[in-house]
Design a protein around this motif. Structure first.
Motif, mmCIF file in Angstrom:
data_model
loop_
_atom_site.group_PDB
_atom_site.id
_atom_site.type_symbol
_atom_site.label_atom_id
_atom_site.label_comp_id
_atom_site.label_asym_id
_atom_site.label_seq_id
_atom_site.Cartn_x
_atom_site.Cartn_y
_atom_site.Cartn_z
ATOM 1 N N PHE A 113 0.845 -1.198 0.000
ATOM 2 C CA PHE A 113 0.000 0.000 0.000
ATOM 3 C C PHE A 113 0.883 1.251 0.000
ATOM 4 N N GLU A 114 0.770 2.113 0.990
ATOM 5 C CA GLU A 114 1.538 3.364 0.968
ATOM 6 C C GLU A 114 3.038 3.139 0.849
ATOM 7 N N ALA A 123 -4.679 2.226 -0.964
ATOM 8 C CA ALA A 123 -4.888 2.544 0.445
ATOM 9 C C ALA A 123 -6.072 3.493 0.619
ATOM 10 N N ASN A 202 0.760 0.632 8.513
ATOM 11 C CA ASN A 202 0.756 1.928 7.822
ATOM 12 C C ASN A 202 -0.178 2.945 8.452
ATOM 13 N N THR A 204 -3.261 3.454 8.033
ATOM 14 C CA THR A 204 -4.113 4.068 7.016
ATOM 15 C C THR A 204 -5.435 4.528 7.609
#
Length: 708
Positions: A113-114, A123, A202, A204
């Motif tokens: 993702f990120e 994300a 992360n 998110t």
């Protein structure tokens, strides 16, 4: 909980589903327990989870003797929590299906993702879907979560690959999955255990502070360990720490990523000096968070702050740590360490000194820190009597027993005696060795008796510094302020607007005059001495460029300086600023826009001293009056304000009031002003206030002028 941009959770209901789940689904589970996406099922089952488990993978009819379902939709019920291990591109769809099914929480172990190229859009889509569905989502790119009391272990991490889980009121929140696992592994291996482990990945949707918000309300959280790389809206930590104190929960943090990269762009002196480490160090102190410097210290702090009592409050004038020392060589070392770590040393009463003097050899030392000599080991009664005198002195709040080269043997022989004193007095007791390390099991048994074994005097004093820091934070209540200031930020960073802004803030400046071509300092209606300098919009740091002259006694001197400044500017028509020369203690007040905490207040010694000594303290906003006073008291500036070398005491109250005002102004102008520096601020004698001699203002908008 936070907004859609940063948090997808719906409050305690979502976290209840996550940490107290009675049904779990694994989406993308492998039938091979050796694979990362197969290990979570094995870890969950071997730890004795008694709830319902649903493997989800269309490739299999069953996994590990459990019926395997093709989708979340096909499950016989909506599971409390879903562990997601499919490819990154499939995750938003899985979360959407969870939402339709009524799932309360999800843990996304999947990476990509990120942290991966092109993963940011995935994300954002995952976050949007989770937000719409009201799903509490941990991850992605994380190692999962543990809820030990529920035997709920949702991770592929090897730290959870064990048949017995020990439960202790220690929660772990980490922005590194490996560190979360390491902390849990060490606490479990040592036999202490933990209550919760959360690898936030992360962040998110749900970040470390969102998780902490829930954990500090749980009855099985006494200590929360934080491994932090950076915080989103970190000023929330102040209120969370306040709630933790009210519940008797101690927060311990290890911060990584402390380099000053990115600070070079700052325009002010304080901005350039504001390293991530310095700001986090001071905000942790402001919040009452115990800061440690290594993973080993984080583990040790967990043991000590969970199982060892805080220092007693004696009520004596000079109370603190008493040192019962057999070797004399560590006396000065221990005293030095106490000063370094801010740990107070007790001053024994005359009665205690007399009693010790009466039983010790003539070459012993009865004052704290003591030198009891090896004679106390040769005479057991002498050891017991001397220890009782030291432990029972009214000024003793904590006790270090410093042993010598046969320390491990000596403490084993006298452990019951020391444990009895710990029980009777309620003192935290640290047995300090000379480089020896006791086996983990023996150390744990001693901690159960209220005794900590330290490898050397440095460890002993550091352990007590954590206990003192935790005691202090528990007794201080933060009376949060609501800023009410409504001053209009300057439209530009020139002198006219800056001085108008300071006037609105009721922050006085010296008598000033902008001298245009063809005019004279005569128009400034005050006597010398004068200061002549370039305007803020003409140059940023004027002293370094030779664009400020001070101590000019006459109007003629000032006019001559104006001509020199214009020559250095290369502009014979340049307007130049003349001010009445201020006197007093030089201080600096500044606002630094920190990426983690937002506007941060900096206070320190002003003028050139700010870079020469780096004498600065930082406070997250809004800061209270008490926090500002405590921050100033830690600085060299406080000695100057109190009247250094016979000088009159300065108006410290005026500096505190100005700091409060500047902090309120920064919050009111958030998003429009990124940096303000008042330097120097001349603090006059007590009762005479202060004046701001120079100001730097930097607009938040890209490419804005940043002079002052």
């Amino acid at each position: 909980m936070r907004t859609a941009a940063s948090s997808c959770s719906e409050g305690l209901v979502g976290f209840e589903a996550l940490f107290k789940a009675r049904s779990v689904a694994f989406v993308g589970l492998s039938a091979d327990p050796q694979k990362l996406n197969g290990a979570p099922l094995l870890n969950l089952r071997r730890n004795g989870f008694t709830g319902r488990i649903y493997p989800v993978n269309p490739k299999y009819a069953e996994i590990g003797g459990l019926t395997c379902y093709p989708s979340i939709t096909a499950l016989p019920e909506a599971p409390d929590v879903v562990v997601v291990m499919v490819q990154a591109a499939q995750v938003p769809g899985v979360i959407a299906e969870c939402g339709r099914r009524g799932v309360g929480a999800a843990v996304v172990l999947t990476s990509g993702f990120e942290e991966a190229e092109g993963g940011h859009a995935l994300a954002q889509e995952m976050a949007r879907v989770a937000e719409e569905a009201g799903i509490t989502l941990i991850g992605p790119n994380c190692e999962g979560v543990w809820s030990v009391a529920e035997k709920l272990v949702l991770t592929f991490g090897s730290a959870a690959a064990r048949d017995t889980l020990h439960h202790a009121p220690i929660a772990i929140v980490s922005q590194s999955g490996a560190v979360a696992g390491a902390l849990a592994r060490h606490l479990q291996d040592a036999g202490y255990g933990c209550s919760y482990v959360v690898s936030v990945g992360n962040e998110t949707c749900t970040d470390a502070l969102d998780v902490l918000d829930w954990l500090i309300e749980q009855p099985d959280t006494k200590v929360a360990l934080l491994f932090i790389e950076g915080l989103k809206d970190g000023a929330r930590l102040l209120d969370l720490a306040q709630r933790a104190r009210e519940r008797g929960v101690k927060l311990v943090a290890l911060k990584s990523g402390n380099s000053a990269i990115g600070r070079e762009a700052a325009g002010s002196h304080t901005g350039k000096l504001a390293s991530a480490y310095a700001i986090y160090r001071d905000v942790f102190r402001q919040a009452g968070v115990v800061q440690v410097e290594s993973l080993a210290e984080l583990i040790e702090a967990a043991e000590i702050l969970t199982f060892i009592p805080p220092p007693k409050r004696s009520g004596e004038g000079q109370a603190g740590v008493s040192v019962f020392s057999i070797p004399g060589g560590t006396r000065a070392l221990t005293a030095d360490l106490c000063e370094r770590y801010g740990v107070p040393l007790a001053r024994f009463s005359n009665a205690s000194v007399t009693a010790l003097t009466g039983i010790l050899p003539a070459f012993g030392q009865a004052q704290n820190p003591t030198d009891l000599t090896g004679q106390v080991l040769s005479h057991p009664d002498l050891f017991e009597k001397a220890l009782a005198i030291v432990a029972e002195d009214a000024a003793t709040e904590a006790l270090i027993i410093q042993l010598a080269n046969r320390g491990p043997r000596d403490i084993r022989q006298r452990r019951e005696l020391v444990a009895d004193i710990a029980r009777r007095t309620g003192l935290p007791i640290v047995v300090s060795l000379l480089g020896d390390v006791l086996p983990a099991a023996e150390r744990r048994e001693m901690i159960a008796d209220g005794i900590v074994a330290a490898r050397d005097p440095a460890d002993a004093v550091r352990y007590l510094s954590w206990l003192y820091a935790a005691r202090q934070s528990r007794t201080e209540r933060r009376n949060a302020r609501t800023p009410t200031l409504d001053a209009e930020p300057p439209a530009d960073t020139g002198w006219a607007e800056a001085s108008r802004y300071l006037a609105e803030l009721d922050l006085p400046i010296p008598q000033s005059l902008v001298v245009a071509p063809g005019t004279s300092a005569n128009a400034l209606a005050c006597d010398g001495p004068y200061v002549v300098k370039a305007l803020p919009e003409q140059a940023e740091h004027k002293t370094e460029l030779g664009l400020v002259e001070i101590g000019l006694k006459s109007v003629g001197d000032a006019d001559a300086a104006v001509a020199r400044i214009r020559q250095r500017l290369g502009d014979p028509q340049a307007p130049v600023l003349i001010q009445a020369m201020a006197k007093g203690v030089e201080a600096v007040l500044s606002i630094v826009d920190d990426p983690d905490f937002g506007p941060v207040l900096a206070i320190g010694t002003g003028g050139q001293g700010i870079e020469l000594w780096g004498d600065i303290a930082y406070l997250a906003l809004p800061a209270t009056e008490s926090e500002i006073r405590v921050a100033i008291a830690r600085l060299k500036l406080s000695s100057l304000l109190n009247g250094f070398r016979g000088a009159p005491a300065a108006d410290g109250d005026a500096l505190v009031a100005a700091a409060l005002t500047l902090g309120d102004a920064a919050l009111a102008a958030r998003g429009r002003i990124s940096e303000i520096e008042l330097n120097p601020v001349f603090v006059g004698p007590h009762g005479q206030g202060l004046v701001v001699a120079d100001v730097l203002i930097r607009h938040a908008r890209e490419g804005a002028d940043r002079h002052g």
